[in-house]
Structure formats: structure tokens, C-alpha cells
Design a protein around this motif. Structure first.
Motif, short mmCIF file in Angstrom:
data_model
loop_
_atom_site.label_atom_id
_atom_site.label_comp_id
_atom_site.label_asym_id
_atom_site.label_seq_id
_atom_site.Cartn_x
_atom_site.Cartn_y
_atom_site.Cartn_z
N PRO A 160 124.87 29.14 4.46
CA PRO A 160 125.24 28.00 3.60
C PRO A 160 125.50 26.72 4.37
O PRO A 160 125.40 25.62 3.82
CB PRO A 160 126.51 28.50 2.89
CG PRO A 160 127.07 29.54 3.80
CD PRO A 160 125.89 30.20 4.44
N ASP A 161 125.85 26.85 5.66
CA ASP A 161 126.02 25.66 6.51
C ASP A 161 125.83 26.08 7.96
O ASP A 161 125.61 27.26 8.26
CB ASP A 161 127.38 24.97 6.28
CG ASP A 161 128.56 25.88 6.57
OD1 ASP A 161 128.63 26.45 7.67
OD2 ASP A 161 129.43 26.04 5.69
N GLU A 162 125.95 25.14 8.88
CA GLU A 162 125.63 25.39 10.28
C GLU A 162 126.63 26.29 11.00
O GLU A 162 126.38 26.69 12.14
CB GLU A 162 125.51 24.06 11.04
CG GLU A 162 124.27 23.26 10.65
CD GLU A 162 124.08 22.03 11.53
OE1 GLU A 162 124.99 21.72 12.34
OE2 GLU A 162 123.01 21.40 11.41
N SER A 163 127.72 26.62 10.34
CA SER A 163 128.67 27.55 10.97
C SER A 163 128.23 28.99 10.80
O SER A 163 128.87 29.91 11.33
CB SER A 163 130.07 27.35 10.38
OG SER A 163 130.12 27.77 9.03
N TYR A 164 127.11 29.22 10.05
CA TYR A 164 126.59 30.57 9.83
C TYR A 164 125.24 30.80 10.51
O TYR A 164 124.82 31.95 10.68
CB TYR A 164 126.43 30.84 8.32
CG TYR A 164 127.73 30.92 7.58
CD1 TYR A 164 128.36 32.14 7.37
CD2 TYR A 164 128.35 29.77 7.09
CE1 TYR A 164 129.56 32.22 6.67
CE2 TYR A 164 129.54 29.83 6.41
CZ TYR A 164 130.15 31.06 6.20
OH TYR A 164 131.35 31.14 5.53
N GLY A 165 124.54 29.76 10.87
CA GLY A 165 123.22 29.89 11.46
C GLY A 165 122.51 28.55 11.43
O GLY A 165 123.13 27.50 11.19
N THR A 166 121.20 28.58 11.65
CA THR A 166 120.43 27.34 11.75
C THR A 166 119.23 27.37 10.83
O THR A 166 118.41 28.30 10.91
CB THR A 166 119.95 27.12 13.20
OG1 THR A 166 121.08 27.11 14.08
CG2 THR A 166 119.17 25.82 13.34
N ILE A 167 119.12 26.38 9.96
CA ILE A 167 117.92 26.20 9.14
C ILE A 167 117.00 25.22 9.89
O ILE A 167 117.40 24.09 10.18
CB ILE A 167 118.25 25.63 7.75
CG1 ILE A 167 119.27 26.51 7.01
CG2 ILE A 167 116.97 25.48 6.93
CD1 ILE A 167 118.75 27.86 6.62
N LEU A 168 115.81 25.67 10.21
CA LEU A 168 114.88 24.85 10.99
C LEU A 168 114.42 23.62 10.20
O LEU A 168 114.07 23.72 9.02
CB LEU A 168 113.66 25.68 11.38
CG LEU A 168 113.83 26.67 12.53
CD1 LEU A 168 112.64 27.62 12.58
CD2 LEU A 168 113.97 25.94 13.86
N PRO A 186 123.24 35.46 15.02
CA PRO A 186 122.91 34.27 14.24
C PRO A 186 121.40 34.04 14.17
O PRO A 186 120.67 34.32 15.12
CB PRO A 186 123.58 33.13 15.03
CG PRO A 186 124.59 33.79 15.89
CD PRO A 186 124.04 35.14 16.21
N SER A 187 120.95 33.53 13.03
CA SER A 187 119.52 33.34 12.81
C SER A 187 119.13 31.87 12.88
O SER A 187 119.88 30.98 12.46
CB SER A 187 119.10 33.91 11.46
OG SER A 187 119.20 35.31 11.46
N ILE A 188 117.92 31.64 13.39
CA ILE A 188 117.24 30.35 13.35
C ILE A 188 116.03 30.58 12.46
O ILE A 188 115.10 31.31 12.83
CB ILE A 188 116.81 29.91 14.75
CG1 ILE A 188 118.02 29.81 15.69
CG2 ILE A 188 116.07 28.58 14.69
CD1 ILE A 188 117.64 29.61 17.15
N VAL A 189 116.01 30.00 11.27
CA VAL A 189 115.01 30.38 10.27
C VAL A 189 114.59 29.16 9.46
O VAL A 189 115.36 28.21 9.30
CB VAL A 189 115.60 31.49 9.35
CG1 VAL A 189 116.81 30.97 8.59
CG2 VAL A 189 114.55 32.05 8.39
N THR A 190 113.36 29.19 8.98
CA THR A 190 112.89 28.14 8.08
C THR A 190 113.61 28.25 6.74
O THR A 190 114.22 29.26 6.41
CB THR A 190 111.37 28.27 7.88
OG1 THR A 190 111.03 29.65 7.74
CG2 THR A 190 110.62 27.69 9.06
N ASP A 191 113.51 27.21 5.93
CA ASP A 191 114.21 27.16 4.65
C ASP A 191 113.43 27.93 3.60
O ASP A 191 112.83 27.36 2.68
CB ASP A 191 114.42 25.71 4.22
CG ASP A 191 115.36 25.58 3.04
OD1 ASP A 191 115.98 26.60 2.66
OD2 ASP A 191 115.49 24.47 2.50
N VAL A 192 113.44 29.25 3.75
CA VAL A 192 112.72 30.13 2.83
C VAL A 192 113.72 30.99 2.07
O VAL A 192 114.94 30.84 2.23
CB VAL A 192 111.72 31.03 3.60
CG1 VAL A 192 110.61 30.19 4.21
CG2 VAL A 192 112.43 31.83 4.69
N GLY A 193 113.21 31.89 1.23
CA GLY A 193 114.06 32.72 0.40
C GLY A 193 115.10 33.49 1.19
O GLY A 193 114.80 34.14 2.17
N GLY A 194 116.35 33.40 0.74
CA GLY A 194 117.44 34.12 1.37
C GLY A 194 118.16 33.34 2.45
O GLY A 194 119.31 33.65 2.78
#
Length: 391
Positions: free
Chosen positions: A322-330, A308-316
Motif C-alpha cells: 500500500p505504500d513504500e514501507s511495504y515494498g516498491t512499485i516500479l 520485500p518485493s520490487i514489482v510493476t503495478d499489476v494485480g495484487g
């Protein structure tokens, strides 16, 4: 029997140079070959392997002599005898489709000009979601002026068909008055990538058997959020939880990363792809607090590995998470934002387990090089029905 198609991909950099556009171009070229096409990659000799023409895994690669400015990040053609000889060979080619990667490279203008010279409307694929930056407060304002100017020149002079590597890239192009025609997305062969893993045991090698491992892979440059990762690695809150950052990559900030190594941070240098796959499969999460991405290859690789990724809201990011069940948008790319996100996941192991399953399945089901290659070929076929504007 249908005539074999011939395509050209112009990319300012190409392996062995390290980067997302390089990896994208290499895999796209191979996917087009698998579709039965002849493919030529025209690039620059940024790594000094030798200007000339080679065949690499069924792809013709033409490397032009260049001055590899800013560590190869901004190559400029060197118009010597070798360049003139290669340029003459390129100009006699006849392609059914031409793709130029990124708006701001002189190499992209070169590719679009050659496409026009053979009566082909070029496709310009943008890989960004923010201004080009060298993290230099003096240089960057001039870079922005340059980027706006070179974009306007390419648009006016060569009339390319613009596409974005992600929905964020499509949105970003509007800042330059460009309405992109759609998305030609980044991809990965998820199963093959997982199976390519080396046998390297990073947890054993770094004595991290019982640690919560946060991996980060890519060039060690300021815009990738390296400073935030270093600062977060010093967090007493994360150290109390046994969190250790493992950074893989090389670049201008390598000395700073080396000096920052300690209880909460390890640096393993630049890794070949099989070792990256092994690291991501052994990590608990991957963290990428980057300032700008078109569609991060590392994000795809992590998802393919069920990391799972923890990533800023950038391209891709939204495409894969698409939601928190797939990873984390910082919420923030700061060290505090990174620390909060990692601590929250550490405290909710069931959420991490769910993200592992979901992100791996999404990468395998929705992102394939075959689909990307076929999408681009349809774009080229559509453009062939409409001649480009005159110069």
C-alpha cells in the motif's frame, strides 16, 4: 446435521504444471476440503501424468486428455474415448457450486456449460490485468481478437457471476463491458510457508555470503520481464554494489538465462516449493518486472518470507504494497527502472529492514486460504438463491 456441500473447480492447468492459477486452485481446493466440503478439480493432462481420476490430498482430480499447446499454456481437449468416458462421469455429478478460472480457456467454457447443465450459475474468476500475450508480434493481435470473442461468448451464453482475483482484475474486466461483483483474492498460509523451507543454503552454494541478493521466481517467459532482469544484472552500477540476481524457474527463455549467467546473475533452475521458501528467506529483495498478473503467488510467497518485493503495478501489488514501507512499485518495467529501484534500496538498508517487517506481517494478518474459501462459499450460497438464466 447440515448436508455436506460439493464443489467443482475448473482449471485449465493444475500441478505438476507450474503457474499461479495452478497453485491458487490447489490451495483453494484444500482449503474447501478443510471447511468440510467435497471438492473436485477438473483439469487437463498437460504434463502427461495420465488422464483419469485420482485423489490428491483429499481432493478428487479429474485430468482430461488434451493437446498441450504452447508448452501446456493453452491446452485443448482431445475428444477421444478416454475423454468421452471421463466426460460421461463428470456429467452425472451434482455440484452446489462451480468455479471456472480465467475467461479465455476453452476449458473454462466447458466448465460453465456443465454448471448450467446441472442448474448452477458458475462463478468466473478472472486472473489477469492485461491481454493474454505470447510475446509474439504476429500472433498476439489475433490472440486479442480471440480473447474478446471468447469472453463475449461466455458472458452471453452462460451468464457467469464474474469476480476478479484482485482489484486490478476487477478494473480490467470493465474493458470487456463486465462489472465484476467483487474480489476473490489469492492467499497464502504465511507461517506454514515459511516453516516449509528446506535447509538448502543458496548463499553458501552460490558463494554469495556478502552479496545483495535479488531473487526472481517464476516461469522464464518474456512477459515476466526476464530480459529486463538479465540486462539489469549487467549494470556496472549494481555490480559495484555487489548485487547478484538469482533466477529460479524454467521455460522458453531458459537457454537465454543460462547463457547470461556470470558475475551478476545465477540461475538455479526450477525449484520445489520448500527450496523457493528457502531462497526467498535468504534473499534481500524479490524482483518481478512482469507485464501482467492477476495476483502473483510469488509476490505473496515473498511477503510471507519477509522478503520485500520490487514489482510493476499489476494485480495484487497494491494490496500487498500500500505504500513504500511495504515494498516498491516500479515506475518502469525496463532494465533502467529495475536498476534504479534496486540501487535505491541498497543505499537505504533501514528502509529494507522496515519493509521486511511490514510485508511479512501484512501477508500473515490479511491473506489466508480459510478466508478465501469462506468468501467463495458465501458467493455460491448467494447464487443458489437465484436461478441462472435459461440458455
Amino acid at each position: 446435521m447440515p448436508q455436506k456441500k460439493s464443489y467443482a473447480l475448473f482449471s485449465a492447468q493444475y500441478p505438476p504444471h507450474l503457474g499461479g492459477i495452478e497453485t491458487f486452485t490447489e490451495h483453494l481446493a484444500q482449503a474447501l476440503v478443510a471447511q468440510g466440503a467435497d471438492v473436485t478439480v477438473v483439469t487437463n493432462d498437460t504434463n502427461g501424468v495420465g488422464a483419469g481420476i485420482t485423489c490428491e490430498r483429499g481432493v478428487e482430480v479429474i485430468r482430461l486428455p488434451c493437446a498441450p499447446l504452447i508448452g501446456g499454456r493453452f491446452p485443448l481437449h482431445v475428444h477421444n474415448r478416454v475423454f468421452r468416458d471421463l466426460d460421461a462421469q463428470i456429467r452425472v455429478r451434482r455440484w452446489d457450486g462451480v468455479l471456472a478460472n480465467a475467461r479465455f480457456y476453452p476449458h473454462s467454457l466447458y466448465g460453465m456449460k456443465l454448471a448450467r447443465s446441472v442448474g448452477v450459475r458458475p462463478v468466473l474468476l478472472d486472473h489477469g490485468s492485461a491481454y493474454l500475450s505470447f510475446s509474439n508480434p504476429v500472433l498476439d493481435p489475433f490472440v486479442r481478437v480471440y480473447e474478446r470473442g471468447v469472453t463475449a461468448w461466455g458472458k452471453r451464453r452462460y451468464d457467469p457471476a464474474y469476480y476478479g482475483i484482485s482489484s486490478k482484475s476487477v478494473e480490467w474486466l470493465k474493458k470487456f463491458g463486465i462489472e465484476a461483483k467483487g474480489v476473490i483474492g489469492n492467499s497464502i498460509d504465511a507461517r506454514a510457508y515459511r516453516e516449509s523451507s528446506s535447509v538448502r543454503d543458496f548463499r553458501g552454494e552460490l558463494d554469495l555470503e556478502d552479496s545483495f541478493v535479488v531473487a526472481s521466481v517464476g516461469r522464464l517467459i518474456p512477459e515476466k520481464g526476464i530480459a529486463a532482469l538479465i540486462e539489469a544484472s549487467r549494470s556496472l552500477e549494481l555490480r559495484a554494489r555487489g548485487v547478484v540476481f538469482v533466477l529460479a524457474g524454467d521455460g522458453p527463455m531458459a537457454d537465454g538465462v543460462r547463457m547470461a549467467q556470470g558475475e551478476g546473475l545465477r540461475w538455479v533452475g526450477r525449484l520445489e516449493s520448500p527450496d523457493v521458501s528457502a531462497l526467498l528467506q535468504q534473499a534481500d529483495v524479490m524482483c518481478l518486472p512482469t507485464r501482467s498478473e492477476g495476483f502473483s503467488t510469488t509476490l505473496l510467497e515473498a511477503s510471507a518470507c519477509g522478503c520485500p518485493s520490487i514489482v510493476t503495478d499489476v494485480g495484487g501489488a497494491r494490496e500487498l504494497i500500500p505504500d513504500e514501507s511495504y515494498g516498491t512499485i516500479l515506475e518502469s518495467a525496463s532494465s533502467a527502472g529495475v536498476t534504479r529501484a534496486i540501487a535505491r534500496l541498497f543505499d537505504h538498508p533501514n528502509a529494507v529492514a522496515e519493509q521486511r517487517i511490514n510485508c511479512g506481517r501484512r501477508a500473515e494478518d490479511l491473506f489466508s486460504w480459510e478466508a478465501t474459501a469462506q468468501s467463495l462459499m458465501r458467493v455460491w450460497e448467494d447464487l443458489a438463491e437465484r436461478p441462472p438464466k435459461g440458455e
